[in-house]
Design a protein around this motif. Structure first.
Motif, PDB file in Angstrom:
ATOM      1  N   ASN A   1       1.084  -1.316   0.038  1.00  0.00           N
ATOM      2  CA  ASN A   1      -0.288  -0.071  -0.431  1.00  0.00           C
ATOM      3  C   ASN A   1       1.633   1.319  -0.281  1.00  0.00           C
ATOM      4  N   ASP A   2       2.131   1.332  -0.289  1.00  0.00           N
ATOM      5  CA  ASP A   2       3.081   2.561  -0.357  1.00  0.00           C
ATOM      6  C   ASP A   2       2.835   3.339  -1.145  1.00  0.00           C
ATOM      7  N   GLN A   3       3.261   1.912  -2.198  1.00  0.00           N
ATOM      8  CA  GLN A   3       2.488   2.812  -3.627  1.00  0.00           C
ATOM      9  C   GLN A   3       1.371   3.150  -3.935  1.00  0.00           C
ATOM     10  N   LEU A   4       0.743   2.544  -3.704  1.00  0.00           N
ATOM     11  CA  LEU A   4      -1.239   3.322  -3.474  1.00  0.00           C
ATOM     12  C   LEU A   4      -1.118   4.027  -3.042  1.00  0.00           C
ATOM     13  N   ALA A   5      -0.569   4.316  -2.388  1.00  0.00           N
ATOM     14  CA  ALA A   5      -0.668   5.827  -0.976  1.00  0.00           C
ATOM     15  C   ALA A   5       0.131   6.912  -1.791  1.00  0.00           C
ATOM     16  N   ALA A   6       1.173   6.594  -2.348  1.00  0.00           N
ATOM     17  CA  ALA A   6       1.548   7.335  -3.514  1.00  0.00           C
ATOM     18  C   ALA A   6       1.048   8.268  -4.216  1.00  0.00           C
ATOM     19  N   ARG A   7       0.207   7.393  -4.928  1.00  0.00           N
ATOM     20  CA  ARG A   7      -0.325   7.443  -6.109  1.00  0.00           C
ATOM     21  C   ARG A   7      -1.710   8.467  -5.554  1.00  0.00           C
ATOM     22  N   VAL A   8      -2.330   7.865  -4.434  1.00  0.00           N
ATOM     23  CA  VAL A   8      -3.354   8.819  -3.883  1.00  0.00           C
ATOM     24  C   VAL A   8      -2.815  10.025  -4.127  1.00  0.00           C
TER      25      VAL A   8
ATOM     26  N   ILE B   1       1.924  10.624   5.040  1.00  0.00           N
ATOM     27  CA  ILE B   1       2.880  10.110   6.545  1.00  0.00           C
ATOM     28  C   ILE B   1       2.752   8.260   6.093  1.00  0.00           C
ATOM     29  N   ILE B   2       3.574   8.110   6.402  1.00  0.00           N
ATOM     30  CA  ILE B   2       3.805   6.464   6.132  1.00  0.00           C
ATOM     31  C   ILE B   2       3.795   6.153   7.122  1.00  0.00           C
ATOM     32  N   LEU B   3       2.677   5.520   8.312  1.00  0.00           N
ATOM     33  CA  LEU B   3       2.947   4.983   9.747  1.00  0.00           C
ATOM     34  C   LEU B   3       3.614   3.474   9.569  1.00  0.00           C
ATOM     35  N   SER B   4       4.410   3.352  10.246  1.00  0.00           N
ATOM     36  CA  SER B   4       5.522   2.174   9.767  1.00  0.00           C
ATOM     37  C   SER B   4       6.400   1.443  10.834  1.00  0.00           C
ATOM     38  N   ASP B   5       6.832  -0.207   9.923  1.00  0.00           N
ATOM     39  CA  ASP B   5       7.262  -0.789  11.714  1.00  0.00           C
ATOM     40  C   ASP B   5       8.798  -0.833  11.689  1.00  0.00           C
ATOM     41  N   ILE B   6       8.721   0.792  11.192  1.00  0.00           N
ATOM     42  CA  ILE B   6      10.144   0.951  10.370  1.00  0.00           C
ATOM     43  C   ILE B   6      10.394   2.621  10.867  1.00  0.00           C
TER      44      ILE B   6
ATOM     45  N   PHE C   1       2.020 -10.310   7.598  1.00  0.00           N
ATOM     46  CA  PHE C   1       1.439 -10.292   6.303  1.00  0.00           C
ATOM     47  C   PHE C   1       1.803  -8.595   5.986  1.00  0.00           C
ATOM     48  N   ALA C   2       3.222  -7.686   6.429  1.00  0.00           N
ATOM     49  CA  ALA C   2       3.614  -7.261   5.340  1.00  0.00           C
ATOM     50  C   ALA C   2       3.990  -7.041   4.527  1.00  0.00           C
ATOM     51  N   SER C   3       4.039  -6.536   3.241  1.00  0.00           N
ATOM     52  CA  SER C   3       4.583  -6.392   1.862  1.00  0.00           C
ATOM     53  C   SER C   3       5.397  -5.856   1.285  1.00  0.00           C
ATOM     54  N   GLY C   4       5.961  -4.735   2.696  1.00  0.00           N
ATOM     55  CA  GLY C   4       6.865  -3.926   1.940  1.00  0.00           C
ATOM     56  C   GLY C   4       7.788  -3.968   2.452  1.00  0.00           C
ATOM     57  N   GLY C   5       8.923  -3.328   3.342  1.00  0.00           N
ATOM     58  CA  GLY C   5       9.891  -2.653   3.692  1.00  0.00           C
ATOM     59  C   GLY C   5      10.352  -1.969   3.523  1.00  0.00           C
TER      60      GLY C   5
ATOM     61  N   LEU D   1      11.231   3.579  -0.350  1.00  0.00           N
ATOM     62  CA  LEU D   1      11.860   4.987  -1.093  1.00  0.00           C
ATOM     63  C   LEU D   1      11.336   5.301  -2.559  1.00  0.00           C
ATOM     64  N   ILE D   2      10.855   3.670  -2.938  1.00  0.00           N
ATOM     65  CA  ILE D   2       9.302   3.479  -4.161  1.00  0.00           C
ATOM     66  C   ILE D   2       9.172   5.215  -4.372  1.00  0.00           C
ATOM     67  N   ALA D   3       8.132   4.804  -2.768  1.00  0.00           N
ATOM     68  CA  ALA D   3       6.659   5.799  -3.154  1.00  0.00           C
ATOM     69  C   ALA D   3       7.673   7.360  -2.449  1.00  0.00           C
ATOM     70  N   ALA D   4       8.375   7.339  -2.220  1.00  0.00           N
ATOM     71  CA  ALA D   4       9.034   9.082  -1.758  1.00  0.00           C
ATOM     72  C   ALA D   4       9.618   9.438  -3.220  1.00  0.00           C
ATOM     73  N   ASP D   5      10.986   8.317  -3.815  1.00  0.00           N
ATOM     74  CA  ASP D   5      10.672   8.796  -4.744  1.00  0.00           C
ATOM     75  C   ASP D   5       9.741   8.943  -6.173  1.00  0.00           C
ATOM     76  N   PHE D   6       8.855   8.367  -6.131  1.00  0.00           N
ATOM     77  CA  PHE D   6       7.397   9.191  -6.827  1.00  0.00           C
ATOM     78  C   PHE D   6       7.150  10.140  -6.032  1.00  0.00           C
ATOM     79  N   LEU D   7       6.728  10.481  -4.975  1.00  0.00           N
ATOM     80  CA  LEU D   7       6.404  11.937  -4.791  1.00  0.00           C
ATOM     81  C   LEU D   7       7.288  12.700  -5.144  1.00  0.00           C
TER      82      LEU D   7
END
Length: 257
Positions: free
Chosen positions: A145-152, A162-167, A205-209, A214-220
């Motif tokens: 959902n990081d890519q989804l959120a960046a496009r939204v 804002i990405i709230l993460s385990d990172i 159950f996370a699909s990111g990391g 970083l891909i989402a940040a790069d897009f934005l």
């Protein structure tokens, strides 16, 4: 204070679930946080967790394509009903908006979901966005959902994701290997090799990391929008950044001013 008017907040599965169950207290803290920041900003909420929620009711193999779809189908109402109960404490209404990659490929479809989100916000309803795992084919999946959120964020003309993460931020080296690793406070560009590294989610159950973030940040950055990556376990960092203009932890990604 900052110049943001509209923000997208995205939360990952690792924050929402604990030991195969929905982490109810964490979800309540999250809803409480969203209600507070709504006093100052228009807020669009992107949530993961449907597959993980489905797993609380049904133990299927989520690595199988159909298994994952069934888990998402079972989990979607469980997840939304958990959110609905928490938002009702604050007398807040929510709208569920399920999107696939195709919704961003067609101008007409993008315009439809943009208008749904805008109208929801005008009516004081919180748009809750998730990927539609059920109707998408494997080649249409964002996969996280990081890519989804960046496009939204981009298509709804939001100022910040804002990405709230385990990172809890983007480090100058791998914190699990280097105890002296430091969080980078502001990042204006991301090296190519970091964007193509392999994904290593910390939670089953996370699909990111970090890579998908970083891909989402790069897009934005390329769209001259901003992204803030911080912990979803301790919401103080996000709250202080948005409400008090204090940036102690977390990483802000933005184009060079």
């Amino acid at each position: 204070m900052n110049h943001y008017k509209r923000v997208v907040v995205k939360v990952g599965s690792s924050v929402l679930t604990e030991g195969g169950e929905i982490a109810k207290e964490r979800m309540l803290n999250l809803v409480s946080f969203l209600m507070k920041i709504r006093e100052r900003y228009e807020v669009i909420f992107v949530t993961s967790g449907a597959v993980a929620a489905g797993y609380t009711a049904l133990k299927l193999d989520k690595r199988e394509h159909i298994g994952k779809k069934v888990l998402a189908a079972v989990g979607q109402p469980i997840l939304m009903s958990s959110y609905k109960k928490k938002f009702e404490i604050y007398d807040a209404d929510i709208a569920q908006i399920l999107l696939t990659e195709d919704d961003f490929d067609s101008r007409k479809r993008t315009e439809i979901f943009r208008r749904i989100i805008n109208t929801s916000l005008q009516e004081d309803i919180i748009p809750v966005v998730n990927e539609n795992d059920i109707s998408s084919t494997p080649d249409q999946l964002f996969g996280d959902n990081d890519q989804l959120a960046a496009r939204v964020a981009h298509h709804t003309n939001s100022d910040l994701l804002i990405i709230l993460s385990d990172i809890d931020g983007y480090y100058d080296s791998n914190p699990s290997e280097n105890p002296d690793a430091q969080i980078l406070k502001e990042v204006n560009s991301i090296p190519e090799d970091q964007l193509t590294a392999s994904h290593t989610p910390n939670n089953e159950f996370a699909s990111g990391g970090i890579v998908t973030k970083l891909i989402a940040a790069d897009f934005l950055i390329g769209k001259e929008r901003e992204m803030f990556l911080c912990s979803g376990f301790d919401l103080t960092t996000a709250y202080e950044y948005l409400m008090d203009g204090i940036h102690t932890k977390g990483t802000l990604f933005r184009a060079k001013k």
